[in-house]
Scaffold this active site. Structure first.
Site, PDB file in Angstrom:
ATOM      1  N   VAL A  47       0.837  -1.197   0.000  1.00 11.59           N
ATOM      2  CA  VAL A  47       0.000   0.000   0.000  1.00 11.59           C
ATOM      3  C   VAL A  47       0.876   1.253   0.000  1.00 11.59           C
ATOM      4  O   VAL A  47       0.555   2.247  -0.651  1.00 11.59           O
ATOM      5  CB  VAL A  47      -0.951   0.011   1.225  1.00 11.59           C
ATOM      6  CG1 VAL A  47      -1.744   1.311   1.298  1.00 11.59           C
ATOM      7  CG2 VAL A  47      -1.897  -1.188   1.178  1.00 11.59           C
ATOM      8  N   CYS A  48       1.999   1.205   0.695  1.00 11.87           N
ATOM      9  CA  CYS A  48       2.872   2.380   0.864  1.00 11.87           C
ATOM     10  C   CYS A  48       3.273   3.041  -0.456  1.00 11.87           C
ATOM     11  O   CYS A  48       3.147   4.258  -0.591  1.00 11.87           O
ATOM     12  CB  CYS A  48       4.099   2.027   1.689  1.00 11.87           C
ATOM     13  SG  CYS A  48       3.703   1.433   3.352  1.00 11.87           S
ATOM     14  N   PRO A  49       3.743   2.282  -1.464  1.00 11.25           N
ATOM     15  CA  PRO A  49       4.138   2.974  -2.694  1.00 11.25           C
ATOM     16  C   PRO A  49       2.961   3.643  -3.398  1.00 11.25           C
ATOM     17  O   PRO A  49       3.140   4.685  -4.036  1.00 11.25           O
ATOM     18  CB  PRO A  49       4.768   1.880  -3.557  1.00 11.25           C
ATOM     19  CG  PRO A  49       4.323   0.595  -2.980  1.00 11.25           C
ATOM     20  CD  PRO A  49       4.045   0.846  -1.526  1.00 11.25           C
ATOM     21  N   GLU A  51       0.442   5.104  -1.911  1.00 10.02           N
ATOM     22  CA  GLU A  51       0.199   6.353  -1.181  1.00 10.02           C
ATOM     23  C   GLU A  51       1.254   7.400  -1.495  1.00 10.02           C
ATOM     24  O   GLU A  51       0.937   8.572  -1.721  1.00 10.02           O
ATOM     25  CB  GLU A  51       0.238   6.105   0.328  1.00 10.02           C
ATOM     26  CG  GLU A  51      -0.908   5.319   0.875  1.00 10.02           C
ATOM     27  CD  GLU A  51      -0.816   5.249   2.381  1.00 10.02           C
ATOM     28  OE1 GLU A  51      -1.808   5.619   3.022  1.00 10.02           O
ATOM     29  OE2 GLU A  51       0.245   4.844   2.909  1.00 10.02           O
ATOM     30  N   LEU A  52       2.519   6.996  -1.468  1.00 13.51           N
ATOM     31  CA  LEU A  52       3.598   7.949  -1.686  1.00 13.51           C
ATOM     32  C   LEU A  52       3.588   8.483  -3.114  1.00 13.51           C
ATOM     33  O   LEU A  52       3.876   9.667  -3.347  1.00 13.51           O
ATOM     34  CB  LEU A  52       4.944   7.328  -1.325  1.00 13.51           C
ATOM     35  CG  LEU A  52       5.094   6.912   0.144  1.00 13.51           C
ATOM     36  CD1 LEU A  52       6.489   6.356   0.404  1.00 13.51           C
ATOM     37  CD2 LEU A  52       4.774   8.043   1.097  1.00 13.51           C
TER      38      LEU A  52
END
Length: 188
Positions: A47-49, A51-52
């Site tokens: 999920v992190c990439p 969002e970033l």
């Protein structure tokens, strides 16, 4: 969580910033302009990439509002650079990526999951005095939408620049605000 209205606590950390490579960041870097600090659990995840990358897509609009963006995870600045060099999504990022392997910053912002050594998904809007004005915390599996930051920042900036006025729910720039007074009690 009682962080609203509090000044960011002191810290010193290493960060990766495209074009500058490794830089030092402290709480003083959040002063003199609006800042968004976006905590996320870990580099090289799922999920992190998304969002970033989404945050990067909104970065030019945020910069137009005088906002600087900082992402933070408990990974090192070296890991941030490796991720930036190997991920299509992360390679687009031009804002500062702070490493927090000591967990000091994550603890200061009360987002550290101690037993995992990782940060929750936390978004913080910080005013030019280094004071936290808005906080959003999401569970690990729930990604954030960076477009919602723009309206929140515009509202925070409006309230700062117009003492005695407040922004109602779903307020958009240019819309009517409220002036709290006895005349409004029970009439909204």
């Amino acid at each position: 969580m009682a962080l609203i209205g509090k000044e960011v606590e002191p810290f010193k950390a290493q960060a990766y910033k495209e074009g500058e490579d490794f830089i030092e960041v402290t709480e003083q870097d959040f002063k003199g302009h609006w800042s968004v600090v976006c905590f996320y659990p870990a580099d090289f995840t799922f999920v992190c990439p998304t969002e970033l990358e989404d945050l990067q897509n909104e970065y030019p609009k945020l910069q137009e509002l005088g906002v600087e963006v900082y992402s933070v995870s408990t990974d090192t600045h070296f890991t941030h650079k490796a991720w930036h060099d190997h991920s299509d999504a992360i390679s687009k990022i031009t804002y500062t990526m702070i490493g927090d392997p000591s967990h000091q910053i994550s603890r200061n912002f009360d987002v550290l999951v101690e037993e995992e050594g990782r940060a929750d998904r936390g978004t913080f809007i910080i005013d030019p005095d280094g004071v936290i004005q808005a906080v959003e915390i999401n569970a690990e599996g729930i990604g954030r939408d960076a477009t919602t930051l723009i309206d929140k920042i515009k509202a925070a900036q409006y309230v700062r620049n117009n003492p005695g006025e407040v922004c109602p729910a779903k307020w958009k720039e240019g819309e009517e605000t409220l002036k709290p007074s006895l005349d409004l009690v029970g009439k909204i």
